[in-house]
Design an enzyme around this catalytic site. Structure first.
Site, PDB file in Angstrom:
ATOM      1  N   ASP A 176      10.096  60.514  53.334  1.00  0.00           N
ATOM      2  CA  ASP A 176      10.870  61.077  54.447  1.00  0.00           C
ATOM      3  C   ASP A 176       9.954  60.869  55.640  1.00  0.00           C
ATOM      4  O   ASP A 176       8.958  61.583  55.800  1.00  0.00           O
ATOM      5  CB  ASP A 176      11.145  62.565  54.223  1.00  0.00           C
ATOM      6  CG  ASP A 176      11.962  63.145  55.371  1.00  0.00           C
ATOM      7  OD1 ASP A 176      11.913  62.592  56.488  1.00  0.00           O
ATOM      8  OD2 ASP A 176      12.652  64.152  55.159  1.00  0.00           O
ATOM      9  N   HIS A 177      10.299  59.899  56.477  1.00  0.00           N
ATOM     10  CA  HIS A 177       9.299  59.472  57.464  1.00  0.00           C
ATOM     11  C   HIS A 177       8.955  60.570  58.469  1.00  0.00           C
ATOM     12  O   HIS A 177       7.926  60.508  59.123  1.00  0.00           O
ATOM     13  CB  HIS A 177       9.743  58.183  58.171  1.00  0.00           C
ATOM     14  CG  HIS A 177      10.802  58.384  59.201  1.00  0.00           C
ATOM     15  ND1 HIS A 177      12.132  58.284  58.917  1.00  0.00           N
ATOM     16  CD2 HIS A 177      10.721  58.706  60.509  1.00  0.00           C
ATOM     17  CE1 HIS A 177      12.822  58.533  60.006  1.00  0.00           C
ATOM     18  NE2 HIS A 177      12.000  58.783  60.989  1.00  0.00           N
ATOM     19  N   HIS A 234      15.335  65.284  56.842  1.00  0.00           N
ATOM     20  CA  HIS A 234      14.449  65.617  57.961  1.00  0.00           C
ATOM     21  C   HIS A 234      14.549  67.100  58.348  1.00  0.00           C
ATOM     22  O   HIS A 234      13.544  67.775  58.533  1.00  0.00           O
ATOM     23  CB  HIS A 234      14.799  64.801  59.203  1.00  0.00           C
ATOM     24  CG  HIS A 234      14.798  63.323  58.988  1.00  0.00           C
ATOM     25  ND1 HIS A 234      13.980  62.714  58.065  1.00  0.00           N
ATOM     26  CD2 HIS A 234      15.493  62.320  59.591  1.00  0.00           C
ATOM     27  CE1 HIS A 234      14.196  61.411  58.106  1.00  0.00           C
ATOM     28  NE2 HIS A 234      15.102  61.147  59.019  1.00  0.00           N
TER      29      HIS A 234
END
Lengths: 297, 500
Positions: free
Chosen positions: B192-193, B255
């Protein structure tokens, strides 16, 4: 304003025979004037006080490094230029250097002080009122320190870290023994050592093939050659010979006659190297051991 | 000769991974050219990649090694945060290969294995592999099985899996099961960047490295929390994906819930992967499923963004004319535990909003008895600690201060810490941090299987209630802050969204 912000801006004030109170007042005025009417005030972000002890012969080079560094480390910089042979007094050049960030500007402060006559031997009393509270204090000493001088002793007493560049020293490797004496009093870092970082990483990647190396040849400064040899001696636990082909920067290393590959990327510039030192706070036992091994103490 | 390398002591570059090959499935996609290869280039420039390193792109598109290298070179020039240096590129490109591969195709997998073996021998890598799955979830199971079948005893394997990880709880659990049949949890890195962003990690520093915040980080002192993940862009040609996902699966499930978890979590006992993730899972388990009154969904109509006229979602290419996909979600969440009981977390996220902004706002309770004259503190807002995740990364604290002059007038001012101001170095891209961490085997900033399960369980519960009603879409104009119902969600509680 936007146009000015896009390239950053600088405002200065100079005075002769000034007092510290005058300097603080002028600095506050510059800060106040740097924010345009109606616009958001500029940010005065500081991460440290940076002192530079700069004998006159080093002044232009110090200013050059500072110009490249100020943007990266917003701070208050005190550039101290000792002129003990001149009549007593303190001259000041105060500048506010602002850099754009979004629609605002970050401002750093540079206070250049010429310490004339006796003032040159009492730098701590001049610096102390100008330190930013609660933030770390770094001192970059240009050239070789006068090891038993009051100035060095005083500044060591008020800074968290002393930064030298042993490439600037004449008496190598002898002066390293003097440097070792300071290790108990102040955290020391050496720009010559920092410049070997990429090469040390490269040599580390050759382990264990270089565990028994007996000789290192360095094409670079003498300081770099001695420090690399000291590092290998201290880390590998045995003595080895060092051979130097003098060059103004580190251009190559051979171990037992076999050239090492060039490390990736470009060598950092002077501002980057100093900047990297300003991010460090703790003693570097590996460096200290390398210096001790170089000095033979 | 001692086992441990004595020359590594004190080196800043100690975090250099073992020699390995990074295999990217989905190498013809945008993620590879816009994010992954530029991130690898930046790592190479900083000397953070292993000396012996290879990259193998794999995708359905027919391409030669040379064509792939040329395309990636251009991608670095176009998208890397660093200036292009030919020498750095040459070294990176030296170990770069491409394999045309249909994901269910044994021959392609054998070609890939042969390419990896050749590269292993040529560069001297020793069998370590990082597989990056930039492919739809439906392709992952087959690929994992193929990799496991061809696994040999040499070296380690790490799997980096892009979002979305499934499309609901059942599919995520199925995917977890498929992966676990062949690989251990410590070999799996679900990306999950957002967790790779410096400012998200700074939230942990802010909370747990500063003595002043943690004592007041609870229901006694905090009135509520607002989290905004706003994009001004539309779906950028990704109708196929977005029509299935919507805002709830695109942003909320991953996010947004990560931001809630990091804001609400208890202090971990240390900063190891499991300690941090254990605390995040506890938060996710504590989130009460919001009832229909506590969740708002929206879809943008035509409007203006930054002065430019933009079309409605339903008019975007590939979107059904009567699409009911939500492009906006706002919710009032409760983390039902001792620290946060009765403290709402208002969250909103969406596309085509007024501006791009991700923020976490901690709004503190008002001073109990300001001893000033009536009107002195008029307009004084409560203290807010605002964490700017992006853009203008930093932290602001809104405080009341006396306006200079006679009398006592108080107004709200901001104390700002801007990342760009204190640390003038460019922030690394999230993918640089995450790819390097995966190569090093550090899973702290990756999502664990039980986190994924909790996230999807919450999303499924919310989506289930949506089956019963049919809102009138579109219900907000592009370039605004979402539907009126989103404002009402807070107005009902006597609160309002902070003014962005």
């Amino acid at each position: 304003v936007a146009k000015e912000l896009a390239r950053g801006f600088e405002d200065t004030w100079t005075g002769e025979d000034v007092t510290i109170a005058q300097i603080e007042r002028e600095l506050a005025r510059l800060r106040d004037e740097s924010s345009k009417d109606g616009a958001q005030p500029n940010l005065r972000t500081s991460v440290m006080t940076h002192i530079a002890w700069v004998p006159p012969e080093w002044q232009s080079r110090a200013e050059e490094t500072l110009a490249g560094m100020a943007e990266r480390h917003p701070s208050r910089t005190l550039l101290l230029v000792p002129r003990p042979d001149e009549a007593d007094g303190l001259d000041g050049l105060v500048s506010l250097r602002c850099f754009p960030i979004g629609d605002r500007a970050i401002c750093g402060e540079v206070i250049e002080l010429t310490l004339r006559g006796n003032r040159a031997s009492a730098p701590a009393s001049i610096v102390l009122p100008l330190l930013i509270s609660d933030l770390p204090v770094f001192c970059r000493w240009r050239g070789e320190p006068v090891w038993d001088s009051a100035e060095l002793d005083q500044l060591i007493g008020i800074v968290d870290r002393l930064i030298v560049d042993s490439t600037e020293w004449e008496d190598l490797p002898g002066s390293y023994a003097q440097l070792v004496e300071l290790f108990g009093s102040v955290v020391v870092s050496d720009i010559a050592w920092e410049r070997t970082e990429r090469w040390r990483s490269l040599l580390a990647s050759l382990w264990p093939g270089i565990a028994e190396v007996e000789q290192i040849s360095v094409k670079g400064t003498r300081a770099q050659a001695y420090l690399l040899a000291g590092w290998l001696r201290s880390r590998l636990g045995h003595d080895l010979d060092v051979e130097v082909e003098e060059h103004d920067q580190l251009e190559g290393i051979a171990l037992d006659g076999k050239p090492a590959e060039f490390p990736p990327g470009n060598p950092p510039n002077a501002s980057d190297v100093l900047s990297a030192q300003l991010d460090r706070f703790a003693r570097d036992p590996v460096y200290e051991a390398a210096v001790r091994a170089t000095a033979g103490v | 000769v001692p086992d441990e390398n004595p020359l590594e002591a004190g080196l800043r570059l100690r975090r250099r991974p073992d020699p390995c090959i990074l295999i990217i499935f989905g190498a013809s996609g945008d993620l590879t050219s816009k994010k992954l290869i530029p991130a690898l280039y930046s790592l190479a420039l900083r000397g953070l990649l292993p000396e012996k390193f290879g990259i193998v792109g794999a995708a359905r598109t027919e391409e030669t090694h040379a064509q792939f290298r040329a395309r990636m070179k251009q991608a670095v020039k176009d998208h890397a945060r660093d200036p292009f240096e030919e020498e750095v590129w040459k070294k990176l490109a030296h170990g770069m290969r491409y394999v045309t591969l249909d994901f269910a195709d044994d021959k392609g997998e054998d070609d890939l294995r042969d390419t990896l073996t050749e590269l292993d021998e040529e560069v001297g890598i020793g069998g370590n592999r990082v597989y990056y799955f930039a492919v739809p979830p439906s392709a992952i199971g087959t690929l994992v099985e193929e990799i496991a079948e061809r696994r040999n005893a040499d070296g380690w394997i790490r799997l980096i899996i892009e979002k979305p990880f499934g499309h609901d709880l059942a599919s995520a659990e199925e995917l977890n099961t498929e992966i676990k049949e062949h690989f251990a949890e410590n070999e799996v890195f679900r990306i999950d960047h957002y967790l790779g962003k410096e400012t998200v990690q700074n939230m942990l520093a802010l909370r747990f490295a500063n003595g002043i915040f943690e004592p007041i980080w609870n229901r006694q002192f905090i009135d509520h929390v607002q989290i905004t993940v706003a994009e001004s862009i539309g779906i950028e040609g990704r109708a196929g994906y977005y029509e299935q996902a919507g805002a709830i699966r695109d942003i909320f499930q991953n996010h947004l819930l990560q931001l809630v978890a990091i804001t609400a979590m208890e202090p971990p006992i240390d900063f190891t992967a499991d300690s941090v993730r254990n605390e995040k899972v506890k938060v996710l388990k504590s989130i009460h499923t919001p009832g229909p009154k506590h969740i708002v969904r929206g879809q943008y109509g035509a409007g203006f963004v930054e002065g430019e006229e933009v079309r409605a979602y339903r008019e975007e290419e590939g979107v059904a004319a009567g699409s009911m996909t939500e492009t906006f979600v706002a919710a009032k969440l409760f983390v039902d535990n001792w620290r946060w009981a009765d403290t709402p977390f208002y969250v909103r996220m969406g596309k085509r909003l007024a501006r791009r902004e991700t923020t976490i706002a901690i709004q503190f309770k008002r001073a109990p008895h300001p001893p000033f004259e009536d009107g002195a503190a008029e307009g004084l807002r409560p203290n807010v600690l605002l964490i700017h995740v992006q853009p203008n990364e930093g932290v602001s604290l809104a405080i009341g201060a006396k306006v200079p002059g006679q009398g006592m007038t108080i107004r709200t001012v901001h104390m700002d810490f801007l990342y760009g101001g204190a640390f003038r170095e460019g922030l690394p891209d999230a993918y640089e941090r995450l790819i390097l961490d995966a190569m090093l085997g550090d899973a702290t900033l990756f999502t664990r299987s039980d986190e994924i399960v909790e996230q999807w369980a919450l999303v499924d519960a919310i989506v289930a209630t949506w089956q019963r009603d049919r809102p009138s879409f579109p219900n907000y104009a592009a370039g605004t802050w979402g539907p009126a119902a989103s404002d009402e969600l807070l107005h009902r509680d006597g609160r309002s969204w902070r003014r962005n």
